[in-house]
Design an enzyme around this catalytic site. Structure first.
Site, PDB file in Angstrom:
ATOM      1  N   GLY A 286       0.991  -1.252  -0.048  1.00  0.00           N
ATOM      2  CA  GLY A 286       0.164  -0.058  -0.019  1.00  0.00           C
ATOM      3  C   GLY A 286       0.726   1.268  -0.023  1.00  0.00           C
TER       4      GLY A 286
ATOM      5  CG  HIS B  91       5.430   5.161  -4.450  1.00  0.00           C
ATOM      6  ND1 HIS B  91       6.064   4.353  -5.620  1.00  0.00           N
ATOM      7  CD2 HIS B  91       5.756   4.546  -3.363  1.00  0.00           C
ATOM      8  CE1 HIS B  91       6.849   3.740  -5.215  1.00  0.00           C
ATOM      9  NE2 HIS B  91       6.690   3.600  -3.796  1.00  0.00           N
TER      10      HIS B  91
ATOM     11  N   GLY C 202       5.776   4.661  -8.567  1.00  0.00           N
ATOM     12  CA  GLY C 202       6.754   3.525  -8.675  1.00  0.00           C
ATOM     13  C   GLY C 202       5.711   2.255  -8.936  1.00  0.00           C
ATOM     14  CG  HIS C 203       3.424   0.835  -5.586  1.00  0.00           C
ATOM     15  ND1 HIS C 203       3.350   1.800  -4.597  1.00  0.00           N
ATOM     16  CD2 HIS C 203       4.183  -0.176  -4.894  1.00  0.00           C
ATOM     17  CE1 HIS C 203       4.018   1.234  -3.577  1.00  0.00           C
ATOM     18  NE2 HIS C 203       4.434   0.129  -3.813  1.00  0.00           N
TER      19      HIS C 203
ATOM     20  CE  LYS D 117      16.089  -4.220 -13.781  1.00  0.00           C
ATOM     21  NZ  LYS D 117      16.754  -3.899 -15.089  1.00  0.00           N
TER      22      LYS D 117
ATOM     23  CD  GLN E  48      10.697  -7.587  -2.226  1.00  0.00           C
ATOM     24  OE1 GLN E  48      10.427  -7.350  -0.824  1.00  0.00           O
ATOM     25  NE2 GLN E  48       9.965  -6.803  -3.170  1.00  0.00           N
TER      26      GLN E  48
ATOM     27  CB  SER F  88      10.846   4.448  -1.150  1.00  0.00           C
ATOM     28  OG  SER F  88      10.438   3.823   0.140  1.00  0.00           O
TER      29      SER F  88
ATOM     30  NE  ARG G 249      10.406   1.117   5.968  1.00  0.00           N
ATOM     31  CZ  ARG G 249      10.210   0.034   5.547  1.00  0.00           C
ATOM     32  NH1 ARG G 249      10.674  -0.337   4.249  1.00  0.00           N
ATOM     33  NH2 ARG G 249       9.777  -1.135   6.225  1.00  0.00           N
TER      34      ARG G 249
HETATM   35  O1  PAF Z   1       8.068  -5.054  -1.644  1.00  0.00           O
HETATM   36  C1  PAF Z   1       7.189  -4.892  -0.929  1.00  0.00           C
HETATM   37  O2  PAF Z   1       6.143  -4.071  -0.994  1.00  0.00           O
HETATM   38  C2  PAF Z   1       6.676  -6.389  -0.192  1.00  0.00           C
HETATM   39  O3  PAF Z   1       7.878  -6.942   0.367  1.00  0.00           O
HETATM   40  C3  PAF Z   1       6.040  -7.432  -0.692  1.00  0.00           C
HETATM   41  C4  PAF Z   1       6.717  -7.906  -1.943  1.00  0.00           C
HETATM   42  C5  PAF Z   1       4.717  -6.876  -1.280  1.00  0.00           C
HETATM   43  C6  PAF Z   1       5.666  -8.614   0.001  1.00  0.00           C
HETATM   44  O4  PAF Z   1       5.113  -8.039   1.282  1.00  0.00           O
END
Ligand code: PAF
Length: 275
Positions: free
Chosen positions: A28, A31, A33-34, A145, A150, A182, A184
């Site tokens: 959630g 931004h 980026g998403h 990236k 991750q 981000s 954050r």
């Molecule tokens: O990158 C994230 O936002 C989280 O690590 C993810 C991939 C949604 C898993 O909770």
């Protein structure tokens, strides 16, 4: 857009739609980026599913689980405007039960850099991504990236567990001044933001060094340190690794990631560049 808050609602919503599924898991506070991940998924698939779930198992004690930015109504609007078909927003009880079996990140790549600073973070992250990939039945799943380690670990999990889903690596989205987007960043003051720009400028400087033929990792890392040097920035690591997260003494063009993690005040930021 269908809002699914339970697994049953998600399965029902999926049942009525046909075609390839593009999936974007998020926590959630969406931004740009998403949004760019959603747009890419929209272009490449018949159906787009987004999940919003702040996953407790990937936060360590003392981290920002309770204060993690929440903007549910704004997030729903963004997903609607971006023509998401299904928004999955489960609660914790929906996703976890007592005494679950666990997934462990790989012993080396999962426990260096982010994994060393945030032990068990990747175990929790992989656990929820496995659940979400299974629930979404996605053909393609999109990850930025920016969270490079991750991304590499999820790609490995999908390969190791034969999960029938393509993991699509998407470029980092930056603001006009170069700051990697981000959720954050919401914690940064105006002064912090100015300092935070040093992350991308040091990575661009490193790229210039490499283009001009200076490829020794220790020299590049020292230059990045010099650029980041200031009272408000505490460096956690600067590292140069292969795309498979093996340390590199010399940059290999086409197979290198330069990664930085710092604290600016109380906010932890990461950034990287793929060379
Ligand atoms: O990158 C994230 O936002 C989280 O690590 C993810 C991939 C949604 C898993 O909770």
């Amino acid at each position: 857009m269908i809002l699914a808050e339970t697994i049953e609602e998600l399965q029902k919503a999926k049942h009525n739609l046909k075609g390839t599924i593009g999936f974007i898991p998020t926590m959630g506070a969406l931004h740009k980026g998403h949004l760019s991940l959603i747009q890419q998924a929209r272009n490449e698939n018949d159906i787009v599913i987004v999940s919003i779930f702040v996953n407790p198992t990937q936060f360590l004690e003392g981290e920002d689980l309770d204060s993690y930015p929440k903007r549910e109504e704004a997030d729903k609007k963004i997903c609607e405007i971006a023509k998401v078909d299904i928004l999955f927003m489960p609660n914790i009880g929906e996703m976890y039960e007592d005494d679950e079996l666990n997934i462990s990140a790989p012993a080396i790549r999962g426990y260096i850099l982010e994994g060393e600073r945030r032990p068990k973070h990747f175990d929790g992250m992989l656990q929820i991504v496995m659940k979400l990939l299974n629930l979404s039945s996605s053909t393609n799943a999109y990850f930025g990236k920016k969270d490079a380690q991750q991304l590499v670990l999820i790609t490995r999990m999908v390969k190791n567990y034969f999960i029938p889903c393509n993991i699509i690596a998407c470029d980092i989205v930056r603001d006009d001044l170069g700051l990697a987007l981000s959720s954050r960043n919401a914690y940064l003051s105006e002064d912090d933001k100015k300092e935070a720009l040093k992350l991308s400028s040091s990575l661009y400087y490193a790229t210039k060094m490499i283009i001009s033929g200076k490829k020794e990792s220790n020299i590049i890392i020292q230059e990045i340190k010099n650029i980041l040097k200031c009272d408000n920035i505490k460096i956690e690591y600067i590292s140069i690794v292969s795309r498979d997260f093996k340390p590199l003494e010399v940059v290999e063009i086409g197979n290198t990631i330069i990664l930085i993690a710092v604290f600016i005040g109380n906010t932890r930021l990461i950034d990287n560049i793929w060379i």
